[in-house]
Design an enzyme around this catalytic site. Structure first.
Site, PDB file in Angstrom:
ATOM      1  N   LYS A 247      41.881   3.468  64.353  1.00  0.00           N
ATOM      2  CA  LYS A 247      41.546   3.657  62.931  1.00  0.00           C
ATOM      3  C   LYS A 247      40.209   2.988  62.634  1.00  0.00           C
ATOM      4  O   LYS A 247      39.966   1.851  63.052  1.00  0.00           O
ATOM      5  CB  LYS A 247      42.651   3.088  62.041  1.00  0.00           C
ATOM      6  CG  LYS A 247      42.434   3.356  60.553  1.00  0.00           C
ATOM      7  CD  LYS A 247      43.663   2.985  59.751  1.00  0.00           C
ATOM      8  CE  LYS A 247      43.436   3.180  58.257  1.00  0.00           C
ATOM      9  NZ  LYS A 247      43.070   4.569  57.910  1.00  0.00           N
TER      10      LYS A 247
ATOM     11  N   HIS B 212      48.207  -0.213  61.677  1.00  0.00           N
ATOM     12  CA  HIS B 212      47.804   1.114  62.138  1.00  0.00           C
ATOM     13  C   HIS B 212      47.413   1.080  63.608  1.00  0.00           C
ATOM     14  O   HIS B 212      47.210   0.016  64.190  1.00  0.00           O
ATOM     15  CB  HIS B 212      46.621   1.638  61.312  1.00  0.00           C
ATOM     16  CG  HIS B 212      47.002   2.136  59.955  1.00  0.00           C
ATOM     17  ND1 HIS B 212      47.224   1.289  58.892  1.00  0.00           N
ATOM     18  CD2 HIS B 212      47.207   3.393  59.487  1.00  0.00           C
ATOM     19  CE1 HIS B 212      47.546   2.007  57.819  1.00  0.00           C
ATOM     20  NE2 HIS B 212      47.539   3.280  58.154  1.00  0.00           N
TER      21      HIS B 212
END
Length: 265
Positions: free
Chosen positions: A158, A154
């Site tokens: 995040k 990600h």
């Protein structure tokens, strides 16, 4: 029937996509937004939202009581998503939550609240239909390949690791796979964490780098072969078809559903 929607965090990257979704869907109406700033102003006055008429609230309770929306879309952060989900249910608003970090105890409490108030709620770690199919396929494969590891990748902003999608994938695999410790029985980490975190013996590895959006691969190993199931969200628009489906479906529910896979036909 027009569905009146409140969006939390409209200025965030996911929030902007949700606003665009509501604007282009004929039977959706943007009734209001919840933001940390600009209380009492109009979304149309904020840069990037010209012509989009919706009052801005900083207080969720006041928004729910004054606007009386049908659905709340919250794609913000785990802490905010949890708080908004509970408040929405208490005030008769159906929450569609796309944040992670919900514990089994959270889900149980919110399910009881939804059923007490006889309204629906949907919480999904991932609203990308392709990601949900990846999880389904991984569960199918785990019946035949019991050695498996998960790598999720990600963007570097995040907040949680591992991702909710990775945890959900591991849970689905664990339902059909006997619990086992993988690798050599005398294996030792010469650097702590080198083998990743583990859920029921399934190693999960988290990558956080600029340039990624949301990606995951599930790697299975067997004698003389490997199988890799991978999904890539290249743009945040990939989540919006699932959000749209959830908003439409939640209007007909009287309990909480956790996971988009449970509402896909």
């Amino acid at each position: 029937m027009t569905i009146r929607i409140v969006i939390a965090g409209p200025r965030g990257r996911m929030g902007r996509e949700a606003v665009a979704l509501v604007q282009r869907t004929d039977h959706f109406e943007l009734a209001a937004v919840i933001d940390r700033r600009y209380d009492g102003q109009n979304l149309a006055d904020i840069d990037g939202f010209a012509g989009i008429d919706a009052p801005i609230y900083t207080d969720a309770v006041r928004c729910f009581t004054e606007v009386k929306p049908d659905v709340l879309i919250d794609l913000t952060t785990p802490e905010v998503g949890k708080r908004h989900a509970e408040l929405a249910l208490r005030y008769g608003v159906r929450p569609v939550i796309g944040t992670t970090g919900f514990t089994p105890e959270d889900i149980e409490r919110l399910t009881e609240l939804a059923e007490t108030n006889e309204i629906g709620a949907i919480i999904a770690p991932n609203f990308a239909v392709g990601a949900v199919l990846m999880m389904k396929f991984a569960r199918m494969a785990a019946k035949y390949f019991t050695d498996v590891e998960i790598i999720e990748l990600h963007h570097d902003q995040k907040l949680d690791a591992p991702s909710g999608t990775a945890l959900k994938t591991a849970q689905l695999i664990a339902e059909v796979r006997p619990s086992k410790k993988q690798g050599h029985p005398d294996e030792k980490e010469t650097l702590a964490g080198a083998r990743g975190a583990a859920y029921d013996g399934i190693p999960i590895h988290s990558v956080r780098l600029p340039g990624f959006v949301a990606h995951q691969e599930v790697i299975f190993g067997g004698e003389g072969q490997t199988l890799t199931i991978r999904h890539d969200s290249l743009d945040r628009r990939s989540f919006m078809s699932g959000v749209k489906l959830a908003v439409e479906t939640v209007m007909h529910l009287h309990t909480l559903v956790y996971g988009l896979e449970h509402i896909l036909e």
